[in-house]
Write a protein that holds these residues in place. Structure first.
Motif, PDB file in Angstrom:
ATOM      1  N   VAL A 145       5.518  -3.094   6.837  1.00 57.18           N
ATOM      2  CA  VAL A 145       5.225  -4.361   7.479  1.00 57.18           C
ATOM      3  C   VAL A 145       3.723  -4.638   7.425  1.00 57.18           C
ATOM      4  O   VAL A 145       2.911  -3.803   7.821  1.00 57.18           O
ATOM      5  CB  VAL A 145       5.701  -4.369   8.958  1.00 57.18           C
ATOM      6  CG1 VAL A 145       5.314  -5.674   9.640  1.00 57.18           C
ATOM      7  CG2 VAL A 145       7.201  -4.136   9.030  1.00 57.18           C
ATOM      8  N   ARG A 146       3.395  -5.821   6.952  1.00 57.59           N
ATOM      9  CA  ARG A 146       2.008  -6.300   6.852  1.00 57.59           C
ATOM     10  C   ARG A 146       1.915  -7.539   7.727  1.00 57.59           C
ATOM     11  O   ARG A 146       2.675  -8.489   7.555  1.00 57.59           O
ATOM     12  CB  ARG A 146       1.729  -6.646   5.391  1.00 57.59           C
ATOM     13  CG  ARG A 146       0.444  -7.337   5.111  1.00 57.59           C
ATOM     14  CD  ARG A 146       0.394  -7.699   3.626  1.00 57.59           C
ATOM     15  NE  ARG A 146      -0.853  -8.365   3.308  1.00 57.59           N
ATOM     16  CZ  ARG A 146      -1.161  -8.784   2.102  1.00 57.59           C
ATOM     17  NH1 ARG A 146      -0.313  -8.626   1.105  1.00 57.59           N
ATOM     18  NH2 ARG A 146      -2.304  -9.376   1.888  1.00 57.59           N
ATOM     19  N   ASN A 147       1.040  -7.530   8.699  1.00 58.58           N
ATOM     20  CA  ASN A 147       0.883  -8.669   9.597  1.00 58.58           C
ATOM     21  C   ASN A 147      -0.304  -9.526   9.183  1.00 58.58           C
ATOM     22  O   ASN A 147      -1.370  -9.016   8.873  1.00 58.58           O
ATOM     23  CB  ASN A 147       0.669  -8.200  11.039  1.00 58.58           C
ATOM     24  CG  ASN A 147       1.930  -7.639  11.628  1.00 58.58           C
ATOM     25  OD1 ASN A 147       2.977  -8.258  11.588  1.00 58.58           O
ATOM     26  ND2 ASN A 147       1.840  -6.450  12.192  1.00 58.58           N
ATOM     27  N   ILE A 148      -0.106 -10.851   9.214  1.00 60.32           N
ATOM     28  CA  ILE A 148      -1.160 -11.809   8.936  1.00 60.32           C
ATOM     29  C   ILE A 148      -1.402 -12.588  10.222  1.00 60.32           C
ATOM     30  O   ILE A 148      -0.480 -13.190  10.778  1.00 60.32           O
ATOM     31  CB  ILE A 148      -0.754 -12.791   7.810  1.00 60.32           C
ATOM     32  CG1 ILE A 148      -0.363 -12.027   6.543  1.00 60.32           C
ATOM     33  CG2 ILE A 148      -1.857 -13.802   7.545  1.00 60.32           C
ATOM     34  CD1 ILE A 148      -1.443 -11.175   5.932  1.00 60.32           C
ATOM     35  N   ALA A 149      -2.628 -12.557  10.740  1.00 66.69           N
ATOM     36  CA  ALA A 149      -2.952 -13.259  11.982  1.00 66.69           C
ATOM     37  C   ALA A 149      -2.843 -14.767  11.772  1.00 66.69           C
ATOM     38  O   ALA A 149      -3.376 -15.311  10.809  1.00 66.69           O
ATOM     39  CB  ALA A 149      -4.358 -12.889  12.447  1.00 66.69           C
ATOM     40  N   LEU A 150      -2.134 -15.417  12.676  1.00 67.19           N
ATOM     41  CA  LEU A 150      -1.980 -16.873  12.619  1.00 67.19           C
ATOM     42  C   LEU A 150      -3.061 -17.523  13.482  1.00 67.19           C
ATOM     43  O   LEU A 150      -2.819 -17.955  14.604  1.00 67.19           O
ATOM     44  CB  LEU A 150      -0.577 -17.270  13.085  1.00 67.19           C
ATOM     45  CG  LEU A 150       0.560 -16.791  12.182  1.00 67.19           C
ATOM     46  CD1 LEU A 150       1.900 -17.085  12.815  1.00 67.19           C
ATOM     47  CD2 LEU A 150       0.451 -17.429  10.801  1.00 67.19           C
TER      48      LEU A 150
ATOM     49  N   PRO B  69       0.800  -1.222   0.000  1.00 68.31           N
ATOM     50  CA  PRO B  69       0.000   0.000   0.000  1.00 68.31           C
ATOM     51  C   PRO B  69       0.841   1.285   0.000  1.00 68.31           C
ATOM     52  O   PRO B  69       0.306   2.350  -0.288  1.00 68.31           O
ATOM     53  CB  PRO B  69      -0.818  -0.102   1.291  1.00 68.31           C
ATOM     54  CG  PRO B  69      -0.058  -1.015   2.164  1.00 68.31           C
ATOM     55  CD  PRO B  69       0.661  -1.965   1.255  1.00 68.31           C
ATOM     56  N   PHE B  70       2.128   1.174   0.277  1.00 68.88           N
ATOM     57  CA  PHE B  70       2.984   2.369   0.299  1.00 68.88           C
ATOM     58  C   PHE B  70       3.678   2.618  -1.036  1.00 68.88           C
ATOM     59  O   PHE B  70       3.724   3.745  -1.505  1.00 68.88           O
ATOM     60  CB  PHE B  70       4.037   2.246   1.393  1.00 68.88           C
ATOM     61  CG  PHE B  70       3.543   2.601   2.766  1.00 68.88           C
ATOM     62  CD1 PHE B  70       2.210   2.501   3.117  1.00 68.88           C
ATOM     63  CD2 PHE B  70       4.426   3.036   3.732  1.00 68.88           C
ATOM     64  CE1 PHE B  70       1.760   2.824   4.379  1.00 68.88           C
ATOM     65  CE2 PHE B  70       3.988   3.357   5.003  1.00 68.88           C
ATOM     66  CZ  PHE B  70       2.658   3.254   5.329  1.00 68.88           C
ATOM     67  N   CYS B  71       4.265   1.540  -1.637  1.00 67.18           N
ATOM     68  CA  CYS B  71       5.104   1.759  -2.819  1.00 67.18           C
ATOM     69  C   CYS B  71       4.657   0.974  -4.056  1.00 67.18           C
ATOM     70  O   CYS B  71       5.287   1.078  -5.102  1.00 67.18           O
ATOM     71  CB  CYS B  71       6.560   1.412  -2.491  1.00 67.18           C
ATOM     72  SG  CYS B  71       6.857  -0.355  -2.281  1.00 67.18           S
ATOM     73  N   SER B  72       3.609   0.175  -3.934  1.00 72.21           N
ATOM     74  CA  SER B  72       3.049  -0.630  -5.023  1.00 72.21           C
ATOM     75  C   SER B  72       3.936  -1.798  -5.454  1.00 72.21           C
ATOM     76  O   SER B  72       3.673  -2.440  -6.467  1.00 72.21           O
ATOM     77  CB  SER B  72       2.720   0.248  -6.245  1.00 72.21           C
ATOM     78  OG  SER B  72       1.757   1.207  -5.899  1.00 72.21           O
TER      79      SER B  72
END
Length: 98
Positions: free
Chosen positions: A76-81, A29-32
């Motif tokens: 940083v993109r977090n994915i819930a485990l 979402p910041f730099c494509s």
């Protein structure tokens, strides 16, 4: 090497497939950029976002996540485990700690 302290790993290819089924784009979402790296993805089951009480106190436990880092801008993109996701992406054989 003994596996007595072995930790399960995350199958990054399975995670990528799971994400592709549920998202419309892998674009940062910041730099494509479309290239991500998984922090601790090959040797550990993610990281944790610490729990807090809203007053500044933090707790040792946390919500399990896998951090994905944009290879271009370091977003940083977090994915819930969640337990249901771990059933899909956990490695079949444990990985020995480094």
């Amino acid at each position: 090497m003994a596996l007595e302290n072995a930790k399960p790993g995350i199958n990054i290819e399975k995670l990528a497939g799971w994400l592709a089924e549920r998202t419309t784009s892998s674009k940062c979402p910041f730099c494509s950029n479309h290239n991500w790296s998984a922090v601790n993805g090959s040797g550990h089951v993610g990281s944790a976002l610490p729990y807090g009480d809203g007053k500044g106190d933090m707790y040792i436990g946390g919500y399990p996540v896998l951090a994905l880092v944009c290879k271009n801008c370091n977003f940083v993109r977090n994915i819930a485990l969640t337990p249901s996701l771990l059933e899909i992406v956990i490695e079949d054989s444990p990985i020995a700690p480094e």
